[in-house]
Design a protein around this motif. Sequence first.
Motif, mmCIF file in Angstrom:
data_model
loop_
_atom_site.group_PDB
_atom_site.id
_atom_site.type_symbol
_atom_site.label_atom_id
_atom_site.label_comp_id
_atom_site.label_asym_id
_atom_site.label_seq_id
_atom_site.Cartn_x
_atom_site.Cartn_y
_atom_site.Cartn_z
ATOM 1 N N ASN A 78 -16.224 26.638 19.222
ATOM 2 C CA ASN A 78 -16.530 25.589 18.246
ATOM 3 C C ASN A 78 -15.591 25.624 17.054
ATOM 4 O OD1 ASN A 78 -17.664 27.947 17.269
ATOM 5 N ND2 ASN A 78 -19.429 26.946 16.354
ATOM 6 N N ALA A 79 -14.765 26.646 16.960
ATOM 7 C CA ALA A 79 -13.697 26.685 15.958
ATOM 8 C C ALA A 79 -12.368 26.515 16.683
ATOM 9 C CB ALA A 79 -13.718 28.008 15.196
ATOM 10 N N THR A 80 -11.584 25.556 16.268
ATOM 11 C CA THR A 80 -10.304 25.288 16.915
ATOM 12 C C THR A 80 -9.416 26.529 16.914
ATOM 13 O OG1 THR A 80 -10.470 22.999 16.157
ATOM 14 C CG2 THR A 80 -8.320 23.729 16.951
ATOM 15 N N SER A 81 -9.425 27.259 15.805
ATOM 16 C CA SER A 81 -8.593 28.457 15.703
ATOM 17 C C SER A 81 -8.987 29.507 16.729
ATOM 18 C CB SER A 81 -8.684 29.041 14.290
ATOM 19 O OG SER A 81 -10.025 29.368 13.967
ATOM 20 N N GLU A 82 -10.293 29.635 16.999
ATOM 21 C CA GLU A 82 -10.745 30.621 17.988
ATOM 22 C C GLU A 82 -10.328 30.201 19.392
ATOM 23 O OE1 GLU A 82 -14.821 32.766 19.666
ATOM 24 O OE2 GLU A 82 -14.926 31.471 17.898
ATOM 25 N N LEU A 109 -12.364 15.410 17.602
ATOM 26 C CA LEU A 109 -12.227 15.942 18.955
ATOM 27 C C LEU A 109 -10.793 15.806 19.451
ATOM 28 C CD1 LEU A 109 -15.533 14.561 20.509
ATOM 29 C CD2 LEU A 109 -14.962 16.971 20.187
ATOM 30 N N TYR A 110 -10.198 14.662 19.178
ATOM 31 C CA TYR A 110 -8.808 14.458 19.592
ATOM 32 C C TYR A 110 -7.884 15.489 18.932
ATOM 33 C CZ TYR A 110 -4.172 12.503 20.135
ATOM 34 O OH TYR A 110 -2.836 12.349 20.429
ATOM 35 N N GLN A 111 -8.024 15.672 17.632
ATOM 36 C CA GLN A 111 -7.174 16.622 16.920
ATOM 37 C C GLN A 111 -7.407 18.055 17.388
ATOM 38 O OE1 GLN A 111 -4.700 15.878 15.009
ATOM 39 N NE2 GLN A 111 -5.085 13.681 14.823
ATOM 40 N N HIS A 112 -8.664 18.392 17.695
ATOM 41 C CA HIS A 112 -9.012 19.729 18.209
ATOM 42 C C HIS A 112 -8.256 20.018 19.503
ATOM 43 C CE1 HIS A 112 -11.688 23.063 19.471
ATOM 44 N NE2 HIS A 112 -11.767 22.454 20.647
ATOM 45 N N PHE A 113 -8.382 19.130 20.482
ATOM 46 C CA PHE A 113 -7.750 19.369 21.778
ATOM 47 C C PHE A 113 -6.237 19.206 21.720
ATOM 48 C CE2 PHE A 113 -12.117 18.393 23.387
ATOM 49 C CZ PHE A 113 -12.332 19.620 24.010
ATOM 50 N N LYS A 114 -5.764 18.336 20.863
ATOM 51 C CA LYS A 114 -4.314 18.155 20.707
ATOM 52 C C LYS A 114 -3.667 19.433 20.188
ATOM 53 C CE LYS A 114 -0.916 15.133 18.388
ATOM 54 N NZ LYS A 114 -0.285 16.079 17.443
ATOM 55 N N LEU A 115 -4.303 20.063 19.189
ATOM 56 C CA LEU A 115 -3.744 21.288 18.623
ATOM 57 C C LEU A 115 -3.770 22.429 19.641
ATOM 58 C CD1 LEU A 115 -2.454 22.114 15.943
ATOM 59 C CD2 LEU A 115 -4.684 22.946 15.196
ATOM 60 N N ILE A 116 -4.844 22.515 20.422
ATOM 61 C CA ILE A 116 -4.904 23.523 21.488
ATOM 62 C C ILE A 116 -3.783 23.277 22.492
ATOM 63 C CG2 ILE A 116 -6.249 24.416 23.430
ATOM 64 C CD1 ILE A 116 -8.785 23.686 21.805
ATOM 65 N N SER A 117 -3.614 22.032 22.890
ATOM 66 C CA SER A 117 -2.581 21.667 23.855
ATOM 67 C C SER A 117 -1.190 22.049 23.363
ATOM 68 C CB SER A 117 -2.645 20.159 24.123
ATOM 69 O OG SER A 117 -1.538 19.723 24.874
ATOM 70 N N GLU A 118 -0.950 21.835 22.087
ATOM 71 C CA GLU A 118 0.371 22.129 21.520
ATOM 72 C C GLU A 118 0.631 23.620 21.370
ATOM 73 O OE1 GLU A 118 0.780 18.018 18.843
ATOM 74 O OE2 GLU A 118 0.106 19.891 17.900
ATOM 75 N N LEU A 154 -10.395 25.967 30.894
ATOM 76 C CA LEU A 154 -11.457 24.984 30.737
ATOM 77 C C LEU A 154 -11.959 25.106 29.308
ATOM 78 C CD1 LEU A 154 -13.365 22.909 32.164
ATOM 79 C CD2 LEU A 154 -14.946 24.833 32.494
ATOM 80 N N SER A 155 -11.851 24.012 28.556
ATOM 81 C CA SER A 155 -12.132 24.063 27.121
ATOM 82 C C SER A 155 -13.263 23.104 26.771
ATOM 83 C CB SER A 155 -10.863 23.703 26.341
ATOM 84 O OG SER A 155 -11.031 23.942 24.969
ATOM 85 N N VAL A 156 -14.427 23.675 26.442
ATOM 86 C CA VAL A 156 -15.606 22.878 26.115
ATOM 87 C C VAL A 156 -15.448 22.246 24.735
ATOM 88 C CG1 VAL A 156 -16.923 24.774 25.042
ATOM 89 C CG2 VAL A 156 -18.142 22.906 26.217
ATOM 90 N N THR A 157 -16.080 21.098 24.551
ATOM 91 C CA THR A 157 -16.070 20.454 23.242
ATOM 92 C C THR A 157 -16.714 21.377 22.211
ATOM 93 O OG1 THR A 157 -18.124 19.332 23.838
ATOM 94 C CG2 THR A 157 -16.087 18.083 24.089
#
Length: 298
Positions: A80-84, A115-124, A101-104
């Motif tokens: 639930n934390a993007t950094s984690e 949500l978009y920014q969360h997954f975008k940053l993980i992707s990058e 597999l990355s849960v919301t």
Amino acid sequence: MFKGSIVALITPMDEKGNICKNSLKKLINYHIMSGTNAIVSVGTTGESATLNQDEHLDLIMHTVELADGKIPIIAGTGANATSEAISLTKRLKNSGISGCLSVTPYYNRPTQEGLYQHFKLISESTKIPQILYNVPSRTGCDLLPKTVIKLSKLKNIIGIKEASGDLSRVNNIKNYVSKNFLLFSGDDASALDFMQLGGDGVISVTANIVAKEMSKICKLALDKDFNSAREINKKLIDLHETLFIEPNPMPIKWAAKELNLILTDTLRLPMIQISNSTKISLRNILKKINLSFLEKKN
């Protein structure tokens, strides 16, 4: 890259709540022998919420080691934390996993832009292929098709596990993403319908105990033989539903122990063992299923 029956693997524990590596080896071999197409290690069914980060990573690495290249391993890396989520993903670089597999992000209730920014940053942050996971009943947020379509344009976001139960989302997503973008059901009870609408498979809880049959259903569905797939699935409908009478993974761990796939059905608090009434219901259903489907007790 991944299609068919993918098991959301339970995490076997001993009576003290420590990871039981002997049972883990047995489970992995069971899925290799049964034709399961991939394993999700330490997803939400694997009790990721009650493992610390070191345990989480150690369990994934041990799963990769035991699988020995015989079956792809997808690591649960959501948080639930993007950094984690980024930290977990980065620590798995060069680990041998085939994807994440990355849960919301649960509890936070982010907006669609969040949500978009969360997954975008993980992707990058990684080159590891990423599968989105939407399960609003557990997380309190819903990754809508318009956001999924937007995220699908990022190069290493390759698919979604959609567990909202809304079958209209298959077409609402599929019609606007590339043909290579993968759609997996996250709901065993409607997974065959999901595949008939164009889905690529299921990330399954039920497959923990009837791996061969879930693999057959998915193979037939991918071959467009839906009548044969439905005949097998009819035998499992009651099981699909009863495994969710109480919160997952409580019932599936009990069933796996009942079938001698794991040594104990130990869970970590706040998850507890299922009620006696649910045990009776599950035991009756297991007796009705052709026992050749199941791992018999010694």
